[in-house]
Design a protein around this motif. Structure first.
Motif, mmCIF file in Angstrom:
data_model
loop_
_atom_site.group_PDB
_atom_site.id
_atom_site.type_symbol
_atom_site.label_atom_id
_atom_site.label_comp_id
_atom_site.label_asym_id
_atom_site.label_seq_id
_atom_site.Cartn_x
_atom_site.Cartn_y
_atom_site.Cartn_z
ATOM 1 N N PHE A 132 4.203 5.293 -5.337
ATOM 2 C CA PHE A 132 4.536 5.324 -6.988
ATOM 3 C C PHE A 132 3.418 6.173 -7.572
ATOM 4 N N LEU A 133 2.357 6.239 -7.077
ATOM 5 C CA LEU A 133 1.175 7.055 -7.866
ATOM 6 C C LEU A 133 1.641 8.488 -7.390
ATOM 7 N N GLY B 235 0.773 -1.290 0.107
ATOM 8 C CA GLY B 235 0.047 -0.140 0.000
ATOM 9 C C GLY B 235 0.818 1.364 0.180
ATOM 10 N N VAL B 236 1.849 1.369 0.815
ATOM 11 C CA VAL B 236 2.743 2.483 1.125
ATOM 12 C C VAL B 236 3.591 2.618 -0.134
ATOM 13 N N CYS B 237 4.053 1.606 -0.961
ATOM 14 C CA CYS B 237 4.752 1.795 -2.068
ATOM 15 C C CYS B 237 4.060 2.102 -3.426
ATOM 16 N N LYS C 83 2.579 10.896 -11.088
ATOM 17 C CA LYS C 83 1.925 12.233 -11.279
ATOM 18 C C LYS C 83 2.700 13.299 -11.761
ATOM 19 N N LYS C 84 3.942 13.012 -11.224
ATOM 20 C CA LYS C 84 4.887 14.288 -11.593
ATOM 21 C C LYS C 84 5.770 13.810 -12.917
ATOM 22 N N VAL C 85 5.577 12.581 -13.225
ATOM 23 C CA VAL C 85 6.255 12.109 -14.587
ATOM 24 C C VAL C 85 6.044 13.036 -15.739
ATOM 25 N N ASN D 41 -2.809 4.625 -12.466
ATOM 26 C CA ASN D 41 -3.852 3.964 -11.909
ATOM 27 C C ASN D 41 -3.954 2.476 -12.539
ATOM 28 N N ALA D 42 -4.066 2.500 -13.775
ATOM 29 C CA ALA D 42 -4.089 1.138 -14.338
ATOM 30 C C ALA D 42 -2.864 0.239 -13.978
ATOM 31 N N LEU D 43 -1.710 0.715 -14.171
ATOM 32 C CA LEU D 43 -0.466 0.168 -13.849
ATOM 33 C C LEU D 43 -0.329 -0.298 -12.472
ATOM 34 N N ALA D 44 -0.788 0.646 -11.593
ATOM 35 C CA ALA D 44 -0.762 0.280 -10.206
ATOM 36 C C ALA D 44 -1.846 -1.211 -9.928
ATOM 37 N N VAL D 45 -2.855 -1.016 -10.420
ATOM 38 C CA VAL D 45 -3.846 -2.137 -10.477
ATOM 39 C C VAL D 45 -3.292 -3.276 -11.097
#
Length: 594
Positions: free
Chosen positions: A209-210, A203-205, A214-216, A235-239
């Motif tokens: 990451f998200l 969760g923390v990672c 966002k800054k990428v 979001n899709a990559l995280a899921v």
């Protein structure tokens, strides 16, 4: 007296004009904007709309699942709420960038009812849609003007804080009995020993990451288009990563994460919204459901309207937003969505921003997003079983962080500190009481401001020496109505009384350039003021008043028409008055009256 005759509206002409307007082709295209942009649709728009719709879809699917959980429903209800609005808005929507789906705030507002039965969420969706649609058809979009930016900001920050706080337990794998602000943190702090290590790490990672992804999009080197779309797909990559990790680690029979679990496969049935339900084996009638929903029948439509109008204005790019038409579109999205088991929906700022950044050209991009959600419901629900709850919690918290606009607080402090009062009242009430009553308190605070300013208008009273005579000049800087009538009279009489013994004031002139209208109460107080001034041996004149305003007084007391002066300077009025006093042999002094 003819010039003071009241001009009543011509009802027949107004009705005829309204009928003609209804029959114009422009009226049809106003209510169905698709008829305006579709005939001008170009083939080169198709690729741009497809890319934008597909990108928004990748953001919508994980967020929809997450917001279904926030609402206290099974995850598939979030997906049920994510496609019908996309298709309906194509026909009725007027802003190409807006995407319609459930939001975190909507999910939180229906949570207390959805946990009883999903039927409550669907019914609220239908009723809210009907209310919004009727308000839009009646062109009542003007009502949103009564809700100021400080109130909206306070509400948004409080809602985002509440939603984010409700997910802090899921982020660390801790079970929580409440989604409220204080109970969530209390549960978290008292159950830190129950933290699940793998859930907490993932969760923390994921959250880090998200936030970094966002800054990428701002990376100054390389292909900017690549960085932009990589950022939009976070979001899709995280899921995908979380789901893949949970699946791989569970092949030996153990599951290190709390996962979403079974999601009902297939498309929702198309049916009438539920007007009754069964809870714990007991039948609940429509009236009982309405009694339970209560104030949310007003707050849910209000917040929905605020969100979509604010988003439409933010992305209108110089175009005038028709708030009433946006309400019609939103109302239809909710009404149609209720037929497919949707909870209340509105404009999503995050997905609208993604849509805009992806270069969408027309609302047709919503068809791609809606189709992608339908495909996910039809074919991917078994995959969704392995989505870790901590991943969804990280997605929600990351989205809520972007809603906490602390810079607006500093802007209010710099521009007008008094605006921090409705902001603070709204924020604290939403945070510690409820969202519904919080926004109501904010609106009441704003209306109190308006009423206070109306009851105490800006009036400047000075004593000027004109042609060797002391004259009281009253300059009213805003319109007068019943709330301010007594204030004007009291302020003038008090000023004259304070001048007795110091200056010989025998004439009061009220400037009327900025008084565009008055009512019966104001007219009565003008008449009463003249009588009070006569007792104090003063005369009253009204200079350059609007004819309509003067007419209210003259129709009430025709003999006072002579106090209204036009086409004369103040100096001429003073000279004429004192010449008349001299010719009449008037020689009274104010000093003789105490």
């Amino acid at each position: 007296m003819d010039i003071y005759r009241e001009k009543l509206p011509d009802v027949s002409t107004a009705l005829l004009g309204g009928a003609r307007k209804l029959c114009r082709p422009a009226t049809i295209t106003d209510k169905f904007p698709i008829l305006s942009w579709l005939p001008r649709y170009k083939l080169e728009f198709l690729l741009r709309d497809f890319i934008a719709g597909f990108t928004v879809g990748l953001t919508t699917i994980p967020q929809a699942i997450a917001y279904g959980v926030v609402a206290g429903l099974e995850p598939q209800y979030g997906l049920y709420s994510a496609f019908m609005g996309c298709f309906t808005y194509i026909i009725f929507g007027s802003c190409k960038d807006v995407t319609i789906a459930t939001t975190a705030i909507m999910a939180l507002m229906v949570n207390q009812y959805a946990v009883i039965s999903p039927d409550y969420a669907v019914l609220i969706c239908f009723l809210a849609g009907c209310i919004i649609l009727i308000l839009g058809l009646l062109n009542l979009g003007v009502l949103v003007r009564f809700i100021s930016i400080p109130v909206i900001t306070g509400f948004t920050i409080a809602a985002a804080t509440t939603i984010g706080s409700a997910q802090i337990n899921n982020l660390f794998g801790i079970k929580s009995p409440s989604n409220q602000f204080i109970p969530s943190w209390k549960n978290f702090l008292t159950h830190l020993g129950s933290t699940r290590l793998y859930d907490a790490l993932l969760g923390v990672c994921t959250l880090i990451f998200l936030l970094l992804m966002k800054k990428v999009k701002d990376v100054p080197y390389g292909n900017k288009v690549f960085w932009k779309y990589l950022s939009l797909s976070r979001n899709a990559l995280a899921v995908i990563f979380g789901t893949f990790l949970a699946y791989i680690l569970s092949r030996d029979g153990s599951q290190p994460f709390k996962v979403t679990g079974n999601i009902t496969a297939g498309l929702p049935p198309f049916q009438l919204p539920p007007f009754s339900t069964v809870v714990d084996g007991e039948y609940v009638s429509f009236k009982e459901m309405l009694d339970k929903i209560g104030a949310s029948l007003a707050s849910v439509p209000l917040v929905s309207i605020l969100e979509i109008v604010a988003i439409s204005k933010a992305f209108s790019k110089g175009k005038i937003v028709n708030a009433s038409q946006e309400m019609v579109a939103l109302g239809m999205c909710n009404v149609m969505g209720s037929f497919v088991l949707s909870m209340p929906v509105t404009g999503s700022f995050t997905r609208t921003a993604v849509n805009n950044a992806s270069g969408v050209k027309t609302p047709l991009g919503g068809a791609v997003t809606g189709s992608l959600v339908l495909m996910a419901l039809a074919f991917l629900t078994q995959t969704f079983y392995y989505i870790p709850k901590t991943t969804l919690a990280a997605i929600i918290i990351a989205a809520m962080i972007s809603l906490v606009e602390l810079d607006k607080i500093s802007e209010m402090w710099k521009s007008k500190k008094l605006d921090l009062l409705p902001f603070t009242i709204t924020g604290l009430t939403c945070l510690f009481w409820s969202l519904e009553y919080g926004i109501l308190c904010g609106v009441i605070t704003n209306i109190s401001y308006i009423l206070f300013r109306s009851a105490k208008p800006h009036i400047i009273i000075t004593c000027e020496k004109i042609n060797e005579h002391e004259v009281c000049i009253v300059d009213v800087k805003q319109r007068l109505d019943f709330a301010s009538a007594e204030y004007l009279k009291a302020k003038v009489v008090k000023f004259i009384n304070n001048q007795i013994g110091d200056k010989q004031v025998r004439l009061v002139i009220i400037k009327g350039q900025e008084i565009n209208s008055i009512d019966y109460t104001v007219a009565n107080n003008i008449i009463s003021l003249k009588e009070d001034l006569q007792v104090l041996k003063c005369e009253l004149f009204c200079w350059n008043w609007n004819i309509a305003s003067a007419g209210v007084v003259c129709r009430l007391k025709p003999e006072l028409k002579n106090i209204f002066k036009y086409n004369l300077t103040i100096e001429q009025i003073v000279i004429d008055f004192y010449e008349q006093c001299t010719s009449n042999g008037s020689n009274f002094t104010i000093n003789s009256f105490t």
